[in-house]
Design a protein around this motif. Structure first.
Motif, mmCIF file in Angstrom:
data_model
loop_
_atom_site.group_PDB
_atom_site.id
_atom_site.type_symbol
_atom_site.label_atom_id
_atom_site.label_comp_id
_atom_site.label_asym_id
_atom_site.label_seq_id
_atom_site.Cartn_x
_atom_site.Cartn_y
_atom_site.Cartn_z
ATOM 1 N N ALA A 248 1.114 -2.843 -1.904
ATOM 2 C CA ALA A 248 -0.140 -3.276 -1.288
ATOM 3 C C ALA A 248 -0.940 -4.097 -2.305
ATOM 4 O O ALA A 248 -1.209 -3.616 -3.407
ATOM 5 C CB ALA A 248 -0.941 -2.072 -0.820
ATOM 6 N N PRO A 249 -1.325 -5.339 -1.962
ATOM 7 C CA PRO A 249 -1.992 -6.211 -2.931
ATOM 8 C C PRO A 249 -3.479 -5.928 -3.124
ATOM 9 O O PRO A 249 -4.069 -6.409 -4.094
ATOM 10 C CB PRO A 249 -1.775 -7.607 -2.346
ATOM 11 N N THR A 250 -4.080 -5.179 -2.215
ATOM 12 C CA THR A 250 -5.516 -4.874 -2.300
ATOM 13 C C THR A 250 -5.745 -3.420 -1.928
ATOM 14 O O THR A 250 -4.879 -2.765 -1.308
ATOM 15 C CB THR A 250 -6.344 -5.749 -1.331
ATOM 16 N N ALA A 251 -6.926 -2.924 -2.263
ATOM 17 C CA ALA A 251 -7.291 -1.562 -1.869
ATOM 18 C C ALA A 251 -7.327 -1.446 -0.350
ATOM 19 O O ALA A 251 -6.896 -0.442 0.216
ATOM 20 C CB ALA A 251 -8.635 -1.183 -2.480
ATOM 21 N N GLU A 252 -7.821 -2.473 0.329
ATOM 22 C CA GLU A 252 -7.857 -2.429 1.793
ATOM 23 C C GLU A 252 -6.455 -2.362 2.390
ATOM 24 O O GLU A 252 -6.204 -1.592 3.326
ATOM 25 C CB GLU A 252 -8.597 -3.631 2.369
ATOM 26 N N GLY B 141 -11.693 -4.194 -5.208
ATOM 27 C CA GLY B 141 -10.384 -3.850 -4.662
ATOM 28 C C GLY B 141 -9.428 -5.005 -4.468
ATOM 29 O O GLY B 141 -8.447 -4.877 -3.735
ATOM 30 N N THR B 142 -9.682 -6.149 -5.122
ATOM 31 C CA THR B 142 -8.763 -7.279 -5.009
ATOM 32 C C THR B 142 -7.870 -7.348 -6.245
ATOM 33 O O THR B 142 -7.958 -6.500 -7.133
ATOM 34 C CB THR B 142 -9.535 -8.612 -4.875
ATOM 35 N N PHE C 151 -10.329 3.775 -4.723
ATOM 36 C CA PHE C 151 -8.991 3.372 -5.123
ATOM 37 C C PHE C 151 -9.015 2.861 -6.561
ATOM 38 O O PHE C 151 -10.015 2.290 -6.999
ATOM 39 C CB PHE C 151 -8.466 2.261 -4.207
ATOM 40 N N LEU C 152 -7.916 3.068 -7.265
ATOM 41 C CA LEU C 152 -7.741 2.552 -8.622
ATOM 42 C C LEU C 152 -6.381 1.873 -8.705
ATOM 43 O O LEU C 152 -5.464 2.200 -7.944
ATOM 44 C CB LEU C 152 -7.779 3.675 -9.657
ATOM 45 N N ARG C 153 -6.266 0.977 -9.682
ATOM 46 C CA ARG C 153 -4.952 0.396 -9.980
ATOM 47 C C ARG C 153 -4.368 1.180 -11.145
ATOM 48 O O ARG C 153 -4.993 1.327 -12.186
ATOM 49 C CB ARG C 153 -5.087 -1.071 -10.321
ATOM 50 N N VAL C 154 -3.174 1.700 -10.941
ATOM 51 C CA VAL C 154 -2.461 2.452 -11.975
ATOM 52 C C VAL C 154 -1.115 1.765 -12.169
ATOM 53 O O VAL C 154 -0.339 1.652 -11.221
ATOM 54 C CB VAL C 154 -2.273 3.934 -11.553
#
Length: 132
Positions: free
Chosen positions: A32-36, A86-87, A116-119
């Motif tokens: 998924a490229p974004t949190a949305e 979230g992008t 949301f976080l990017r891990v």
């Protein structure tokens, strides 16, 4: 003359077929490229009772050991009410949504503001705050 068949749109609410939309995230073919996009794919995972994807897309610090689905609950629609960050340019993001459901034939809705976080470059769900 044969009638053309139409592929139903993804349950996330976007106009693409499931396989081209959230299905590619569920299968692992894409991230998924974004949190949305992650939020939408997680909603669809709930509609399909895909516990493996839900656990995989949950932050390890807040992930439950198992997910149990209520057999009387049917998810019936998702509405994204707002997003913040979230992008691809962010490390965190927030998605506010309303998810409609039927529980034993009675309609209801879940309002939540999810974090949301990017891990490791991938978006994961951290937690959510219910909205009244």
């Amino acid at each position: 003359m044969a009638r053309p068949t139409s592929t139903p749109t993804c349950p996330c609410g976007l106009p693409a077929p499931y396989e081209e939309c959230c299905g590619r995230y569920h299968s692992g073919a894409a991230a998924a490229p974004t949190a949305e996009a992650l939020m939408r794919s997680r909603y669809v995972a709930f509609t399909r009772r895909d516990a493996a994807y839900l656990l995989r897309s949950w932050h390890p610090d807040t992930r439950p050991p198992v997910i149990e689905f209520d057999p009387g609950l049917t998810w019936t629609g998702l509405e994204i009410l707002g997003t913040s960050e979230g992008t691809a340019f962010h490390q965190s993001g927030t998605v506010t949504f309303r998810a409609r459901y039927e529980d034993g034939g009675r309609p209801g809705a879940l309002y939540e503001r999810s974090q949301f976080l990017r891990v490791g470059g991938a978006w994961v769900y951290v937690d959510g705050e219910f909205i009244q």
